[in-house]
Design a protein around this motif. Structure first.
Motif, short mmCIF file in Angstrom:
data_model
loop_
_atom_site.label_atom_id
_atom_site.label_comp_id
_atom_site.label_asym_id
_atom_site.label_seq_id
_atom_site.Cartn_x
_atom_site.Cartn_y
_atom_site.Cartn_z
N THR A 1 50.51 41.20 39.79
CA THR A 1 49.86 42.32 39.10
C THR A 1 48.35 42.14 38.98
O THR A 1 47.59 43.03 39.37
CB THR A 1 50.48 42.54 37.71
OG1 THR A 1 51.85 42.90 37.88
CG2 THR A 1 49.77 43.66 36.96
N PRO A 2 47.83 41.00 38.46
CA PRO A 2 46.37 40.86 38.41
C PRO A 2 45.73 40.76 39.78
O PRO A 2 44.59 41.19 39.97
CB PRO A 2 46.14 39.59 37.58
CG PRO A 2 47.44 38.85 37.65
CD PRO A 2 48.51 39.89 37.79
N ILE A 3 46.46 40.22 40.78
CA ILE A 3 45.92 40.18 42.14
C ILE A 3 45.75 41.59 42.67
O ILE A 3 44.72 41.94 43.25
CB ILE A 3 46.84 39.37 43.07
CG1 ILE A 3 47.00 37.94 42.57
CG2 ILE A 3 46.30 39.38 44.50
CD1 ILE A 3 47.98 37.10 43.37
N ARG A 4 46.77 42.42 42.46
CA ARG A 4 46.70 43.80 42.93
C ARG A 4 45.61 44.57 42.19
O ARG A 4 44.89 45.38 42.79
CB ARG A 4 48.05 44.48 42.75
CG ARG A 4 48.16 45.83 43.43
CD ARG A 4 49.59 46.32 43.48
NE ARG A 4 50.18 46.41 42.14
CZ ARG A 4 51.19 45.66 41.71
NH1 ARG A 4 51.72 44.73 42.49
NH2 ARG A 4 51.67 45.80 40.48
N ALA A 5 45.48 44.33 40.90
CA ALA A 5 44.43 45.02 40.12
C ALA A 5 43.05 44.66 40.65
O ALA A 5 42.18 45.52 40.79
CB ALA A 5 44.56 44.65 38.65
N GLU B 1 44.21 45.97 28.59
CA GLU B 1 43.00 45.15 28.47
C GLU B 1 43.27 43.69 28.87
O GLU B 1 42.42 43.06 29.51
CB GLU B 1 42.46 45.23 27.05
CG GLU B 1 41.88 46.62 26.72
CD GLU B 1 41.41 46.72 25.28
OE1 GLU B 1 41.65 45.77 24.50
OE2 GLU B 1 40.79 47.76 24.94
N ALA B 2 44.44 43.17 28.48
CA ALA B 2 44.78 41.80 28.84
C ALA B 2 44.93 41.65 30.36
O ALA B 2 44.47 40.67 30.95
CB ALA B 2 46.07 41.37 28.14
N THR B 3 45.57 42.63 30.99
CA THR B 3 45.74 42.58 32.44
C THR B 3 44.39 42.62 33.14
O THR B 3 44.14 41.88 34.10
CB THR B 3 46.63 43.74 32.91
OG1 THR B 3 47.90 43.67 32.26
CG2 THR B 3 46.84 43.69 34.42
N ALA B 4 43.50 43.49 32.66
CA ALA B 4 42.17 43.58 33.26
C ALA B 4 41.40 42.28 33.08
O ALA B 4 40.71 41.82 34.01
CB ALA B 4 41.41 44.75 32.63
N THR B 5 41.48 41.69 31.90
CA THR B 5 40.79 40.42 31.65
C THR B 5 41.28 39.34 32.59
O THR B 5 40.48 38.56 33.15
CB THR B 5 40.99 39.99 30.20
OG1 THR B 5 40.44 40.99 29.32
CG2 THR B 5 40.31 38.66 29.92
N ASP C 1 39.36 37.09 35.36
CA ASP C 1 39.46 35.63 35.46
C ASP C 1 39.81 35.21 36.88
O ASP C 1 39.28 34.21 37.41
CB ASP C 1 40.53 35.11 34.50
CG ASP C 1 40.15 35.26 33.03
OD1 ASP C 1 38.95 35.47 32.75
OD2 ASP C 1 41.04 35.16 32.18
N LEU C 2 40.72 35.96 37.48
CA LEU C 2 41.15 35.64 38.84
C LEU C 2 39.99 35.80 39.83
O LEU C 2 39.83 34.98 40.75
CB LEU C 2 42.30 36.57 39.22
CG LEU C 2 43.21 36.14 40.38
CD1 LEU C 2 43.85 34.79 40.11
CD2 LEU C 2 44.28 37.21 40.60
#
Length: 318
Positions: A48-52, A140-144, A148-149
């Protein structure tokens, strides 16, 4: 078979840099695709964060910082074949994307580059699925984490960076964090001033787009090319270019300007003041040109740096 570039060819600078920017784009897309593929099998949720991040990186943008880095590097005589400068340019774009994502969270920006910002998109996903907890906080946590990634990948790309280039990179990392906080604090305390004339003297740490947006990419290029003798010329050029760009953005009051800046521009600047500001912008661009007049640059690249300054200031948004 393509004809090899001849460095004396006046058409080479822009074409050579364009080819290298294509390599930067390939590096970014390849890195994110490989990470997505490697992670998906282990845990589908972890992508999910990689895709974002990938959505934001590949959505477009001017790649201005990569352009400045490559221009400064090639003008200083750097080798176009060096893969390290491609990795460094990609790292700059990842670092910029990180700060865009985090800035959008702080300011609750709904769209970036024509697509929903990560915190908005993932909050909507949370709400649609009826998941536990608060949708806004999940977004917001996913975006943060996507931010970080981006920094983690950027650090991987510059792992082999040493010497003066490493020192410039480390300073850039720190300046962007401190600048982001100072900007948020000055807005919160009603101390922000959208009139950017202070950029003529040197940006404060709270400048929304500090000189590091122009200066550090150029200095990284010089350092990587082994040309510390260009530091003063690049600093002078960057300072004038940045001030001209900030004035252009204020004068145009485009979509990137907040309501305060647009109001001041419309109310406080009459035709005469706007004409004087236009003259000042042109003077700064000319001063940027003169800052490089005696710089020992590769043939044809002084002209390219001057042309780049004109194009960036005309665009008014980076």
């Amino acid at each position: 078979m393509a004809t090899p570039f001849q460095l004396s060819d006046p058409a080479v600078p822009e074409l050579l840099r364009a080819r290298m920017l294509d390599r930067v784009e390939e590096r970014l897309r390849g890195l994110l695709a490989a990470e997505h593929s490697a992670t998906r099998g282990a845990d589908p949720r972890a992508v999910t964060p990689i895709r974002a991040l990938a959505d934001q990186v590949t959505a477009g943008g001017e790649r201005t910082r990569a352009t400045l880095l490559l221009t400064g590097y090639l003008a200083a005589g750097g080798s176009p074949a060096d893969a390290q400068v491609i990795d460094l340019a990609a790292a700059l774009e990842l670092l910029d994307t990180c700060h865009l994502i985090r800035g959008d969270v702080r300011e609750n920006v709904p769209l970036r580059r024509g697509i929903p910002t990560p915190h908005v998109g993932h909050a909507a996903e949370h709400e649609r699925n009826g998941w536990r907890g608060e949708s806004r906080r999940f977004g917001e946590a996913t975006a943060t984490l996507a931010g970080d990634l981006a920094v983690a990948y950027a650090d991987r790309l510059v792992a082999g960076l040493g010497g003066e280039a490493r020192a410039v990179w480390d300073q850039l990392r720190i300046a962007r964090v401190l600048g982001a906080h100072a900007e948020a604090a000055t807005r919160t305390e009603y101390l922000d001033d959208p009139w950017p004339l202070g950029c003529l003297e040197g940006c404060t740490p709270g400048c929304a787009a500090g000189w590091y947006a122009v200066r550090e990419p150029l200095l990284l290029g010089a350092a990587l090319a082994g040309r510390p003798d260009l530091t003063d010329e690049y600093r002078d050029y960057a300072g004038r270019l940045h001030a001209a760009w900030r004035l252009r953005g204020f004068l145009d009051s485009g979509a990137a300007s907040d309501w305060h800046a647009r109001m001041l521009c419309e109310i406080l600047l009459g035709r005469e003041e706007k004409d004087r500001t236009e003259d000042l912008i042109m003077r700064l661009v000319n001063e940027a040109d003169r800052a490089l007049a005696e710089a020992p640059l590769r043939s044809g690249w002084h002209r390219e740096l001057v042309s780049l300054a004109g194009r960036l200031v005309l665009a008014g948004a980076w």
